[in-house]
Scaffold this motif. Structure first.
Motif, PDB file in Angstrom:
ATOM      1  N   LYS A 192       6.903  -2.658   2.018  1.00 41.87           N
ATOM      2  CA  LYS A 192       6.985  -1.362   1.355  1.00 41.87           C
ATOM      3  C   LYS A 192       7.424  -1.512  -0.101  1.00 41.87           C
ATOM      4  O   LYS A 192       7.084  -0.690  -0.946  1.00 41.87           O
ATOM      5  N   VAL A 193       8.198  -2.574  -0.383  1.00 44.74           N
ATOM      6  CA  VAL A 193       8.688  -2.786  -1.750  1.00 44.74           C
ATOM      7  C   VAL A 193       8.062  -4.009  -2.412  1.00 44.74           C
ATOM      8  O   VAL A 193       8.077  -4.137  -3.631  1.00 44.74           O
ATOM      9  N   ASN A 194       7.504  -4.913  -1.599  1.00 43.73           N
ATOM     10  CA  ASN A 194       6.930  -6.139  -2.172  1.00 43.73           C
ATOM     11  C   ASN A 194       5.718  -6.587  -1.345  1.00 43.73           C
ATOM     12  O   ASN A 194       5.750  -7.644  -0.703  1.00 43.73           O
ATOM     13  N   PRO A 195       4.640  -5.804  -1.366  1.00 47.03           N
ATOM     14  CA  PRO A 195       3.472  -6.156  -0.552  1.00 47.03           C
ATOM     15  C   PRO A 195       2.815  -7.468  -0.964  1.00 47.03           C
ATOM     16  O   PRO A 195       2.296  -8.196  -0.105  1.00 47.03           O
ATOM     17  N   GLN A 199       2.126 -10.475   1.697  1.00 47.85           N
ATOM     18  CA  GLN A 199       0.755 -10.914   1.979  1.00 47.85           C
ATOM     19  C   GLN A 199       0.589 -12.405   1.687  1.00 47.85           C
ATOM     20  O   GLN A 199      -0.073 -13.127   2.433  1.00 47.85           O
ATOM     21  N   ASP A 200       1.211 -12.859   0.594  1.00 49.37           N
ATOM     22  CA  ASP A 200       1.132 -14.275   0.239  1.00 49.37           C
ATOM     23  C   ASP A 200       1.811 -15.136   1.306  1.00 49.37           C
ATOM     24  O   ASP A 200       1.269 -16.171   1.718  1.00 49.37           O
ATOM     25  N   PHE A 201       2.987 -14.703   1.780  1.00 50.96           N
ATOM     26  CA  PHE A 201       3.701 -15.449   2.813  1.00 50.96           C
ATOM     27  C   PHE A 201       2.883 -15.520   4.094  1.00 50.96           C
ATOM     28  O   PHE A 201       2.740 -16.589   4.696  1.00 50.96           O
ATOM     29  N   VAL A 202       2.331 -14.404   4.496  1.00 50.06           N
ATOM     30  CA  VAL A 202       1.548 -14.365   5.733  1.00 50.06           C
ATOM     31  C   VAL A 202       0.312 -15.241   5.623  1.00 50.06           C
ATOM     32  O   VAL A 202      -0.061 -15.937   6.578  1.00 50.06           O
ATOM     33  N   SER A 203      -0.310 -15.247   4.451  1.00 50.99           N
ATOM     34  CA  SER A 203      -1.533 -16.035   4.281  1.00 50.99           C
ATOM     35  C   SER A 203      -1.264 -17.538   4.325  1.00 50.99           C
ATOM     36  O   SER A 203      -2.142 -18.326   4.682  1.00 50.99           O
ATOM     37  N   LYS A 204      -0.027 -17.941   3.997  1.00 50.14           N
ATOM     38  CA  LYS A 204       0.309 -19.361   3.943  1.00 50.14           C
ATOM     39  C   LYS A 204       1.092 -19.840   5.167  1.00 50.14           C
ATOM     40  O   LYS A 204       1.401 -21.030   5.270  1.00 50.14           O
ATOM     41  N   ARG A 217       0.261  -4.424   8.697  1.00 51.27           N
ATOM     42  CA  ARG A 217      -0.232  -3.087   9.093  1.00 51.27           C
ATOM     43  C   ARG A 217      -0.234  -2.092   7.933  1.00 51.27           C
ATOM     44  O   ARG A 217      -1.182  -1.341   7.768  1.00 51.27           O
ATOM     45  N   ARG A 218       0.816  -2.079   7.123  1.00 50.89           N
ATOM     46  CA  ARG A 218       0.874  -1.149   5.977  1.00 50.89           C
ATOM     47  C   ARG A 218      -0.042  -1.602   4.850  1.00 50.89           C
ATOM     48  O   ARG A 218      -0.619  -0.772   4.138  1.00 50.89           O
TER      49      ARG A 218
END
Length: 221
Positions: A192-195, A199-204, A217-218
């Motif tokens: 909510k404050v740092n998408p 996203q970068d963390f999840v992708s790596k 999800r958001r």
């Protein structure tokens, strides 16, 4: 706290109790008092005892409630902690917090404790994060692990993203549903404050599918 018990007993509903017990996987006994009524009863009771419940005796009263079987009393206990000790915690109250997390553990109490009690305690004593959170994160008690992942839920811009990401990394291989869900929830809240960083963390990071789904999800809508 006998007054609180009596008032809850007076409002008990056997049909609600059966449904509530089933919803909680038959783990606890219930009076069958739904949340709005339970909260109103607690508020009324606290008003009638105004001045006699203090930060000094709160722990004793809370543990008395936690020694009872009915789940509504456990929920009242943690709400009592939040209302009485918020911004008035003592460092030694971490002992009480850990006991509440590890006693009668289930998501309905632990998630409230993690965000509203542990989270606020560590806002008051940020230097304790370096001791408490690694200890909880390494514990063999799953609900302490979940609490460590979730304690920053209300922190928003104050979130320590390095800590958050390291906790998610440490538990990413867990097959425990409540850990996978916690990782996703914590990352989704931070998105909510740092998408971008989420996203970068999840992708790596090779997260479990449930964690990834919940985390994005958001962002993905």
């Amino acid at each position: 706290m006998s007054t609180l018990q009596s008032k809850l007993q007076e409002r008990s509903d056997p049909n609600n109790a059966i449904a509530m017990k089933a919803y909680m996987k038959n783990r606890f006994r219930f009076y069958g008092v739904k949340a709005p009524i339970r909260k109103a009863i607690l508020k009324e009771t606290l008003i009638s005892f105004k001045g006699s419940i203090t930060p000094e005796n709160c722990s004793e009263l809370v543990l008395q409630l936690y020694a009872m079987e009915e789940r509504e009393l456990h929920l009242c206990a943690i709400e009592l902690v939040d209302q009485t000790l918020k911004k008035k915690y003592r460092k030694e109250d971490i002992v009480l917090i850990e006991k509440l997390i590890t006693t009668h553990s289930w998501w309905d109490t632990v998630d409230f404790i993690a965000k509203h009690i542990l989270g606020n305690y560590l806002l008051q004593f940020p230097d304790e994060i370096a001791t408490v959170i690694p200890e909880f994160a390494r514990s063999e008690h799953m609900w302490l692990n979940r609490s460590a992942i979730l304690f920053q839920l209300g922190y928003k811009e104050q979130t320590d993203k390095t800590l958050l990401f390291s906790l998610c990394e440490a538990h990413k291989s867990s097959n425990e549903f409540f850990i996978k869900k916690a990782i996703g929830w914590a990352l989704r809240e931070y998105s909510k404050v740092n998408p971008t960083d989420v996203q970068d963390f999840v992708s790596k990071t090779v997260l479990k599918p449930l964690s990834t789904k919940e985390a994005l999800r958001r962002i993905q809508g």
